[in-house]
Design a protein around this motif. Structure first.
Motif, PDB file in Angstrom:
ATOM      1  N   ALA A 119      -8.385  -1.285   2.624  1.00 54.92           N
ATOM      2  CA  ALA A 119      -7.481  -2.063   1.775  1.00 54.92           C
ATOM      3  C   ALA A 119      -7.893  -1.997   0.310  1.00 54.92           C
ATOM      4  O   ALA A 119      -7.050  -1.824  -0.574  1.00 54.92           O
ATOM      5  N   THR A 120      -9.196  -2.123   0.044  1.00 51.52           N
ATOM      6  CA  THR A 120      -9.646  -2.108  -1.348  1.00 51.52           C
ATOM      7  C   THR A 120      -9.551  -0.725  -1.973  1.00 51.52           C
ATOM      8  O   THR A 120      -9.477  -0.602  -3.202  1.00 51.52           O
ATOM      9  N   GLU A 121      -9.553   0.319  -1.140  1.00 52.60           N
ATOM     10  CA  GLU A 121      -9.419   1.681  -1.669  1.00 52.60           C
ATOM     11  C   GLU A 121      -7.969   2.164  -1.640  1.00 52.60           C
ATOM     12  O   GLU A 121      -7.703   3.331  -1.908  1.00 52.60           O
ATOM     13  N   LEU A 122      -7.044   1.268  -1.331  1.00 52.27           N
ATOM     14  CA  LEU A 122      -5.635   1.661  -1.260  1.00 52.27           C
ATOM     15  C   LEU A 122      -5.103   2.246  -2.573  1.00 52.27           C
ATOM     16  O   LEU A 122      -4.331   3.213  -2.536  1.00 52.27           O
ATOM     17  N   PRO A 123      -5.489   1.718  -3.748  1.00 51.88           N
ATOM     18  CA  PRO A 123      -4.996   2.337  -4.994  1.00 51.88           C
ATOM     19  C   PRO A 123      -5.384   3.806  -5.119  1.00 51.88           C
ATOM     20  O   PRO A 123      -4.554   4.633  -5.532  1.00 51.88           O
ATOM     21  N   GLU A 124      -6.635   4.160  -4.786  1.00 47.72           N
ATOM     22  CA  GLU A 124      -7.038   5.571  -4.846  1.00 47.72           C
ATOM     23  C   GLU A 124      -6.224   6.419  -3.878  1.00 47.72           C
ATOM     24  O   GLU A 124      -5.829   7.555  -4.207  1.00 47.72           O
ATOM     25  N   ILE A 125      -5.982   5.887  -2.687  1.00 45.60           N
ATOM     26  CA  ILE A 125      -5.210   6.624  -1.686  1.00 45.60           C
ATOM     27  C   ILE A 125      -3.768   6.824  -2.169  1.00 45.60           C
ATOM     28  O   ILE A 125      -3.201   7.918  -2.051  1.00 45.60           O
ATOM     29  N   MET A 126      -3.189   5.766  -2.739  1.00 44.98           N
ATOM     30  CA  MET A 126      -1.818   5.873  -3.254  1.00 44.98           C
ATOM     31  C   MET A 126      -1.746   6.873  -4.404  1.00 44.98           C
ATOM     32  O   MET A 126      -0.804   7.673  -4.496  1.00 44.98           O
ATOM     33  N   ASN A 127      -2.723   6.829  -5.312  1.00 44.26           N
ATOM     34  CA  ASN A 127      -2.755   7.787  -6.419  1.00 44.26           C
ATOM     35  C   ASN A 127      -2.771   9.225  -5.895  1.00 44.26           C
ATOM     36  O   ASN A 127      -2.079  10.108  -6.411  1.00 44.26           O
ATOM     37  N   CYS A 183       2.893  -6.218  -0.519  1.00 44.83           N
ATOM     38  CA  CYS A 183       1.750  -5.814  -1.342  1.00 44.83           C
ATOM     39  C   CYS A 183       1.568  -4.298  -1.328  1.00 44.83           C
ATOM     40  O   CYS A 183       1.283  -3.694  -2.373  1.00 44.83           O
ATOM     41  N   ALA A 184       1.722  -3.687  -0.159  1.00 45.10           N
ATOM     42  CA  ALA A 184       1.571  -2.232  -0.060  1.00 45.10           C
ATOM     43  C   ALA A 184       2.614  -1.521  -0.919  1.00 45.10           C
ATOM     44  O   ALA A 184       2.306  -0.556  -1.625  1.00 45.10           O
ATOM     45  N   VAL A 185       3.859  -2.009  -0.868  1.00 40.49           N
ATOM     46  CA  VAL A 185       4.919  -1.419  -1.695  1.00 40.49           C
ATOM     47  C   VAL A 185       4.618  -1.628  -3.178  1.00 40.49           C
ATOM     48  O   VAL A 185       4.788  -0.713  -3.999  1.00 40.49           O
ATOM     49  N   ALA A 186       4.160  -2.843  -3.528  1.00 38.04           N
ATOM     50  CA  ALA A 186       3.841  -3.138  -4.927  1.00 38.04           C
ATOM     51  C   ALA A 186       2.711  -2.248  -5.436  1.00 38.04           C
ATOM     52  O   ALA A 186       2.749  -1.749  -6.568  1.00 38.04           O
ATOM     53  N   ILE A 187       1.700  -2.013  -4.596  1.00 46.05           N
ATOM     54  CA  ILE A 187       0.580  -1.154  -4.991  1.00 46.05           C
ATOM     55  C   ILE A 187       1.056   0.277  -5.191  1.00 46.05           C
ATOM     56  O   ILE A 187       0.692   0.931  -6.172  1.00 46.05           O
ATOM     57  N   TYR A 188       1.906   0.763  -4.288  1.00 49.21           N
ATOM     58  CA  TYR A 188       2.391   2.140  -4.412  1.00 49.21           C
ATOM     59  C   TYR A 188       3.201   2.322  -5.694  1.00 49.21           C
ATOM     60  O   TYR A 188       2.982   3.265  -6.461  1.00 49.21           O
ATOM     61  N   LEU A 189       4.156   1.418  -5.934  1.00 54.94           N
ATOM     62  CA  LEU A 189       4.992   1.546  -7.125  1.00 54.94           C
ATOM     63  C   LEU A 189       4.163   1.386  -8.398  1.00 54.94           C
ATOM     64  O   LEU A 189       4.378   2.107  -9.386  1.00 54.94           O
ATOM     65  N   SER A 190       3.217   0.461  -8.380  1.00 51.02           N
ATOM     66  CA  SER A 190       2.351   0.274  -9.546  1.00 51.02           C
ATOM     67  C   SER A 190       1.506   1.511  -9.794  1.00 51.02           C
ATOM     68  O   SER A 190       1.288   1.906 -10.948  1.00 51.02           O
TER      69      SER A 190
END
Length: 353
Positions: A254-262, A10-17
């Motif tokens: 976890a829920t803020e992971l997209p912002e962190i990845m961005n 999931c972490a990899v999928a979120i980063y690539l997405s």
């Protein structure tokens, strides 16, 4: 073991997405003719704040008991806390690594340290000019009074408190309008737009491809984030963590992971102000939309743990705001923000025990 494997997947999928998402959202901003900073504060923030906003909406509208609805209240408080501390801290750490790696590469190639701070800034150099700091501080000055009111309302009870939820929606509408109308603020940061991933050979991709890539990546980010949170909830007890600790400490990150990845992706691309704008824009959404839903559909009453999270968030924002206004925000000082999350975790020990 399956939970740990799914967590990594999931972490990899979120980063690539997120990498595809930031690529699409920059083109979307160009198509909508909005300022570059609004791409971060509005377009990207709206997309990455979707998972936690949905968590709050579902919890407060479908919860059968007050305790079930309070899960939404916890999400509305945990989001800003994670953004104000962990997200900014990770961004600062990435900037430190990036700056030191660039200077080390130049030193290894030429045998001399780079002398132009504008091109190769030192790790202790401030993030941008005084005008840049003023622009970044503006979002914090919007967020802080709204968040203080949000926390204060969790300590009192009166008949018309639910109606005040509408004011939080209105506050975000005003912020949204200000950002969209704000233009570029003279910002021409970073390299030009890269090719759209859906149409890599097109110099100017079709609008349908831009919209399609944005929507597809948002769907992947949403479901991967939800699955990531579920795996974290399962792994917490395996590590000896109580459900309360998992919900207050791990789930918000976890829920803020997209912002962190961005933020990680944009820093890597040399677009620091976009990374910081995405975090501050997401914080504005978290301070208003989930709060408005919580006020409308729940008691909006804080226990000691929620109050502690609110106080730490306020302290972290005051620290960032004062540093920005003094034009002393460096990568190292930005990294310090993560320390407030450690302080929050330590303060939870006596509260939960």
């Amino acid at each position: 073991m399956i939970h740990f494997v799914l967590l990594i997947v999931c972490a990899v999928a979120i980063y690539l997405s997120c990498e595809w998402f930031v690529n699409a959202v920059e083109w979307l901003g160009e198509r909508l003719n909005v300022g570059k900073m609004a791409v971060g504060t509005i377009l990207a923030a709206f997309g990455t704040a979707l998972p936690e906003s949905v968590v709050t909406l579902v919890a407060v509208t479908t919860g059968a008991t007050d305790e079930a609805k309070d899960i939404g209240v916890g999400a509305a408080m945990g989001g800003p806390l994670a953004l104000a501390t962990v997200a900014y801290g990770v961004t600062g750490a990435m900037l430190l690594l990036k700056r030191r790696k660039e200077r080390a590469a130049i030193l290894a190639e030429t045998g001399m340290a780079p002398t132009d701070p504008a091109t190769y800034p030192d790790a202790e150099e401030a993030l941008g000019s005084a005008a840049d700091m003023k622009r970044l501080a503006k979002d914090q000055k919007w967020f802080l009074p709204i968040f203080i009111v949000k926390v204060a309302l969790g300590l009192v009870a009166f008949a018309f408190k639910p109606v005040l939820g509408l004011l939080f929606f209105a506050a975000y509408a005003v912020y949204f309008w200000r950002e969209i109308r704000g233009g570029d603020d003279g910002d021409d940061e970073g390299p030009e737009l890269g090719p759209l991933k859906f149409q890599p050979k097109a110099a100017s991709p079709a609008t349908w491809a831009v919209v399609a890539q944005t929507l597809v990546t948002l769907v992947v980010i949403f479901f991967a984030s939800q699955l990531f949170v579920k795996q974290l909830d399962a792994i917490g007890p395996m590590l000896g963590l109580s459900a309360a600790v998992t919900a207050l400490l791990l789930s918000p990150i976890a829920t803020e992971l997209p912002e962190i990845m961005n933020a990680v992706i944009w820093v890597r691309q040399g677009k620091t102000k976009l990374a910081l704008a995405n975090i501050s824009g997401a914080m504005m959404i978290q301070a208003t939309v989930p709060s408005g839903l919580g006020l409308l559909f729940t008691r909006w009453h804080f226990d000691a743990a929620l109050l502690w999270s609110g106080l730490i968030t306020i302290v972290a924002i005051v620290y960032l705001l004062l540093t920005m206004r003094a034009h002393k925000l460096t990568p190292a000082r930005l990294t310090v923000a993560a320390g407030f999350y450690v302080l929050f975790a330590l303060g939870l020990i006596p509260i939960l025990s």
